[in-house]
Design a protein around this motif. Structure first.
Motif: not given
Length: 200
Positions: A138-162
């Protein structure tokens, strides 16, 4: 842009225009398409955390090995899922269906997932994966680009987003205006290497 073009042109972009902002209407269009993605028993257990706050984005970038796209993209979307969604008022997933359909499907949900924690978690990963691809196309169809990511500390990010207790993070997608094109494809396998008919 038709579907085939969006599929062919969708690439994982690493560098975005940090000055570009997506409007609320654009974000609603993007996620409005995502929630049309299929889920098992229609339980819709994905939850999308759209991160625009610069301070939070900086914290997530630090937990993502300082990958620039986390702060340069217009938005960051954390694709999460409620692993207990199957047990939380399952009637609502079929509220618009005829009574005879509800009477069959709603009781099946509990019997399918009860006591099967791995299955419930796997289901979140499957469903968020499907929704994630919908977001990127959908992003591409809207003229945007994207990047899927798994390269992050999921425990830390879970804390950040509560992140709530019953939820897990599947992966992250950055969306915005590309500042640099994606690198050439690294080495696409031939269809003959990955497809068989009937059995291996």
């Amino acid at each position: 842009m038709d579907t085939f073009q969006a599929i062919q042109e969708r690439r994982s972009v690493k560098h975005f225009d940090p000055n570009h902002q997506m409007t609320d209407a654009e974000i609603n269009t993007l996620l409005g398409a995502a929630i049309l993605s299929p889920t098992s028993f229609n339980i819709q257990h994905w939850r999308f955390v759209v991160v625009r706050n610069p301070e939070l984005r900086q914290q997530i970038r630090a937990a993502a090995w300082d990958q620039a796209q986390v702060t340069e993209a217009s938005i960051v979307i954390l694709l999460c899922g409620d692993v207990k969604a199957w047990a939380k008022d399952p009637q609502r997933y079929w509220r618009n269906a005829p009574a005879e359909v509800q009477n069959v499907l709603v009781p099946m949900i509990g019997s399918f997932y009860e006591g099967k924690e791995q299955l419930a978690r796997d289901e979140v990963m499957r469903s968020t994966g499907i929704a994630g691809q919908t977001i990127m196309l959908t992003a591409k169809a809207m003229g945007y680009d994207s990047c899927p990511m798994i390269g992050f500390d999921s425990v830390k990010v879970a804390e950040i987003i509560k992140l709530p207790e019953d939820y897990v993070i599947s992966f992250m997608i950055t969306v915005g205006k590309a500042a640099q094109p994606a690198r050439p494809r690294g080495g696409q396998l031939l269809l003959e290497e990955v497809m068989v008919y009937d059995h291996f």
